[in-house]
Design an enzyme around this catalytic site. Structure first.
Site, PDB file in Angstrom:
ATOM      1  N   ARG A   1       0.652  -1.169  -0.058  1.00 32.88           N
ATOM      2  CA  ARG A   1       0.062  -0.108  -0.170  1.00 32.88           C
ATOM      3  C   ARG A   1       0.881   1.235   0.136  1.00 32.88           C
ATOM      4  O   ARG A   1       0.509   2.309   0.527  1.00 32.88           O
ATOM      5  CB  ARG A   1      -0.894  -0.001   1.118  1.00 32.88           C
ATOM      6  CG  ARG A   1      -1.949  -1.089   1.306  1.00 32.88           C
ATOM      7  CD  ARG A   1      -3.025  -1.137   0.015  1.00 32.88           C
ATOM      8  NE  ARG A   1      -3.915  -1.813   0.373  1.00 32.88           N
ATOM      9  CZ  ARG A   1      -4.118  -3.049   0.162  1.00 32.88           C
ATOM     10  NH1 ARG A   1      -3.164  -3.766  -0.674  1.00 32.88           N
ATOM     11  NH2 ARG A   1      -5.305  -3.863   0.311  1.00 32.88           N
TER      12      ARG A   1
ATOM     13  N   GLU B   1      -5.005   3.254   6.762  1.00 36.31           N
ATOM     14  CA  GLU B   1      -4.606   3.039   5.125  1.00 36.31           C
ATOM     15  C   GLU B   1      -5.051   4.302   4.306  1.00 36.31           C
ATOM     16  O   GLU B   1      -4.835   4.716   3.186  1.00 36.31           O
ATOM     17  CB  GLU B   1      -5.079   1.872   4.726  1.00 36.31           C
ATOM     18  CG  GLU B   1      -4.675   1.212   3.351  1.00 36.31           C
ATOM     19  CD  GLU B   1      -5.752   0.872   2.682  1.00 36.31           C
ATOM     20  OE1 GLU B   1      -5.210   0.459   1.318  1.00 36.31           O
ATOM     21  OE2 GLU B   1      -7.025   0.982   2.851  1.00 36.31           O
TER      22      GLU B   1
ATOM     23  N   SER C   1     -10.842  -0.946   3.597  1.00 36.32           N
ATOM     24  CA  SER C   1      -9.804  -1.040   4.701  1.00 36.32           C
ATOM     25  C   SER C   1      -9.593   0.185   5.295  1.00 36.32           C
ATOM     26  O   SER C   1      -8.904   1.058   4.429  1.00 36.32           O
ATOM     27  CB  SER C   1      -8.789  -1.765   4.579  1.00 36.32           C
ATOM     28  OG  SER C   1      -8.993  -3.403   3.807  1.00 36.32           O
TER      29      SER C   1
HETATM   30  N1  EPU Z   1     -10.703 -11.356  10.030  1.00 31.61           N
HETATM   31  C1  EPU Z   1     -11.229 -11.491  11.525  1.00 31.61           C
HETATM   32  N2  EPU Z   1     -12.202 -10.316  11.723  1.00 31.61           N
HETATM   33  C2  EPU Z   1     -12.629  -9.341  10.818  1.00 31.61           C
HETATM   34  C3  EPU Z   1     -11.882  -9.548   9.531  1.00 31.61           C
HETATM   35  C4  EPU Z   1     -10.610 -10.062   9.271  1.00 31.61           C
HETATM   36  O1  EPU Z   1     -10.895 -12.308  11.865  1.00 31.61           O
HETATM   37  O2  EPU Z   1     -13.456  -8.973  11.066  1.00 31.61           O
HETATM   38  C5  EPU Z   1      -9.318 -12.109   9.653  1.00 31.61           C
HETATM   39  C6  EPU Z   1      -9.895 -12.959   8.653  1.00 31.61           C
HETATM   40  O3  EPU Z   1     -10.636 -14.182   8.972  1.00 31.61           O
HETATM   41  C7  EPU Z   1      -8.701 -13.454   7.946  1.00 31.61           C
HETATM   42  C8  EPU Z   1      -7.849 -12.378   8.083  1.00 31.61           C
HETATM   43  O4  EPU Z   1      -8.382 -11.574   9.151  1.00 31.61           O
HETATM   44  O5  EPU Z   1      -8.182 -14.552   8.525  1.00 31.61           O
HETATM   45  C9  EPU Z   1      -7.744 -11.529   6.980  1.00 31.61           C
HETATM   46  O6  EPU Z   1      -8.801 -11.069   6.537  1.00 31.61           O
HETATM   47  P1  EPU Z   1      -9.262 -10.611   4.988  1.00 31.61           P
HETATM   48  O7  EPU Z   1      -8.918 -11.834   4.003  1.00 31.61           O
HETATM   49  O8  EPU Z   1     -10.811 -10.231   4.993  1.00 31.61           O
HETATM   50  O9  EPU Z   1      -8.353  -9.329   4.354  1.00 31.61           O
HETATM   51  P2  EPU Z   1      -7.820  -8.188   5.350  1.00 31.61           P
HETATM   52  O10 EPU Z   1      -6.386  -8.400   5.685  1.00 31.61           O
HETATM   53  O11 EPU Z   1      -8.670  -7.788   6.269  1.00 31.61           O
HETATM   54  C10 EPU Z   1      -6.739  -7.078   3.168  1.00 31.61           C
HETATM   55  C11 EPU Z   1      -6.896  -5.967   2.459  1.00 31.61           C
HETATM   56  C12 EPU Z   1      -8.186  -5.855   1.672  1.00 31.61           C
HETATM   57  C13 EPU Z   1      -8.268  -7.003   0.549  1.00 31.61           C
HETATM   58  C14 EPU Z   1      -8.368  -8.226   1.593  1.00 31.61           C
HETATM   59  C15 EPU Z   1      -8.258  -9.538   0.580  1.00 31.61           C
HETATM   60  C16 EPU Z   1      -5.379  -4.427   3.559  1.00 31.61           C
HETATM   61  C17 EPU Z   1      -5.298  -3.150   4.340  1.00 31.61           C
HETATM   62  N3  EPU Z   1      -6.808  -4.737   3.264  1.00 31.61           N
HETATM   63  O12 EPU Z   1      -7.795  -7.228   4.185  1.00 31.61           O
HETATM   64  O13 EPU Z   1      -8.189  -4.495   0.940  1.00 31.61           O
HETATM   65  O14 EPU Z   1      -9.577  -6.980  -0.156  1.00 31.61           O
HETATM   66  O15 EPU Z   1      -7.072  -8.253   2.203  1.00 31.61           O
HETATM   67  O16 EPU Z   1      -7.099  -9.543  -0.119  1.00 31.61           O
HETATM   68  O17 EPU Z   1      -4.332  -5.016   3.261  1.00 31.61           O
HETATM   69  C18 EPU Z   1      -8.615  -2.346   1.030  1.00 31.61           C
HETATM   70  O18 EPU Z   1      -7.382  -2.030   0.926  1.00 31.61           O
HETATM   71  O19 EPU Z   1      -9.450  -1.401   0.874  1.00 31.61           O
HETATM   72  C19 EPU Z   1      -9.312  -3.600   1.031  1.00 31.61           C
HETATM   73  C20 EPU Z   1     -10.496  -3.965   1.136  1.00 31.61           C
END
Ligand code: EPU
Length: 331
Positions: free
Chosen positions: A158, A326, A230
């Site tokens: 990012r 972010e 995010s």
């Molecule tokens: N998780 C939880 N609770 C929650 C949310 C997430 O336990 O409320 C856990 C999930 O179960 C999983 C892990 O955290 O084990 C990661 O969750 P997720 O795959 O939903 O992705 P994220 O890390 O929360 C990132 C990006 C997103 C992108 C997703 C999928 C960043 C800041 N965000 O989110 O990007 O869509 O991965 O690749 O890196 C954005 O930048 O606006 C965005 C939506």
């Protein structure tokens, strides 16, 4: 952006003192030459990653309307496409999928525009836009064209050279991408394979639809509930820190970064603090994805900042980890 109102996916009412939209590099050069871009200025894309702190932006807002997706070279295995900064990002992904070009499909449905994608290094489901970029074309505030090759863009999670304060004077006008004509998919992130089931053959259209349905099940539609995706980045911590947390939270999810570092999902930590689904005034933590903050209606930038500060405080207290926005805060 009309009548001085600045569109933003948080749904905040914000007005700019001056707004310019331009549809070519020549038009942008004229605005510069005529001295119409006064400090402070903000060059924005689709307003999907901005948090306006105040209800008025006292300065010049610029928005690119440069359009076009043009194939500039191709061979048997690859195609090189030059895309205007003002194209909607997901229209470009849709175009690639329809043409049968591989690489962009995991980035389906990310809000925003092509120019900002190269500034923010957008990413999802195991792919970052830097994996597709070959070069970024800009016009500087001196009116000169400057092209940044991929290795000059300093891409990281990012992050890019274009986010440095001293680089804000370069306005992205076109982004150049390389896509593959040879089938290859990245399906290892999260639940992609599970959602695909035993579909055979796996096609570009199917992967795009799968990514869209995963996103729609977790991320709120800004047209319904204001948000900027995010809100925080996922913090990268030392292996020692990760190991000590793992003893306390054996089910903690994580991603390997390198020999010394591990990335911990901030959404998981926020959920552990109890904030998921909770509101503070008219701002709330999304009930399906704790990394997303939402405007329940009528929130101001200050309301969202207050919620984000309360969350950071509680995450730091419980995990000893600082999380950082972010989303870009605009004063
Ligand atoms: N998780 C939880 N609770 C929650 C949310 C997430 O336990 O409320 C856990 C999930 O179960 C999983 C892990 O955290 O084990 C990661 O969750 P997720 O795959 O939903 O992705 P994220 O890390 O929360 C990132 C990006 C997103 C992108 C997703 C999928 C960043 C800041 N965000 O989110 O990007 O869509 O991965 O690749 O890196 C954005 O930048 O606006 C965005 C939506």
């Amino acid at each position: 952006m009309k009548n001085g109102l600045i569109y933003n996916t948080f749904g905040l009412k914000v007005e700019a003192s001056t707004l310019f939209e331009y549809s070519s590099e020549e038009e942008l050069k004229s605005l510069i030459a005529e001295g119409r871009i006064k400090v402070p200025y903000l060059h924005m894309g689709g307003g999907s990653n901005l948090l306006f702190i105040n209800e008025r932006y006292e300065g010049t807002v610029l928005h690119s309307q440069i359009k076009g997706m043009q194939v500039i070279a191709e061979n048997d295995t690859e195609v090189f496409v030059r895309v205007g900064a003002g194209e909607v990002w997901d229209d470009f992904v849709d175009f690639c999928v329809r043409q049968g070009w591989y690489g962009a499909e995991n980035l389906s449905l990310i809000p925003g525009e092509v120019g900002a994608s190269a500034v923010q290094n957008i990413g999802a489901y195991g792919v970052e836009v830097k994996d597709l970029i070959t070069m970024v074309e800009t016009i500087g505030l001196d009116g000169q064209k400057r092209v940044f090759q991929l290795d000059e863009c300093q891409y990281a999670y990012r992050d890019s050279i274009f986010k440095r304060p001293e680089m804000k004077q370069y306005f992205v006008t076109f982004v150049n991408f390389r896509l593959s004509k040879v089938p290859h998919f990245k399906l290892d992130y999260g639940t992609i394979r599970k959602e695909l089931g035993d579909a055979s053959p796996v096609t570009l259209t199917l992967v795009r639809q799968t990514i869209i349905s995963i996103r729609q099940s977790k991320l709120p539609d800004p047209k319904v509930l204001g948000n900027a995706g995010s809100f925080f980045t996922n913090p990268i911590v030392s292996r020692e820190k990760w190991q000590s947390l793992l003893e306390q939270y054996p089910k903690m999810p994580y991603y390997e970064i390198d020999e010394a570092h591990v990335k911990i999902p901030a959404g998981w930590m926020i959920e552990q603090t109890g904030w998921k689904g909770k509101a503070l005034g008219p701002a709330a933590v999304h009930d399906k994805q704790a990394l997303v903050l939402v405007n329940l209606g009528g929130a101001t930038g200050a309301d969202i900042v207050a919620l984000s500060e309360a969350i950071c405080h509680d995450v730091a207290r419980q995990f000893g980890i600082e999380i950082h926005p972010e989303v870009n805060f605009i004063l």
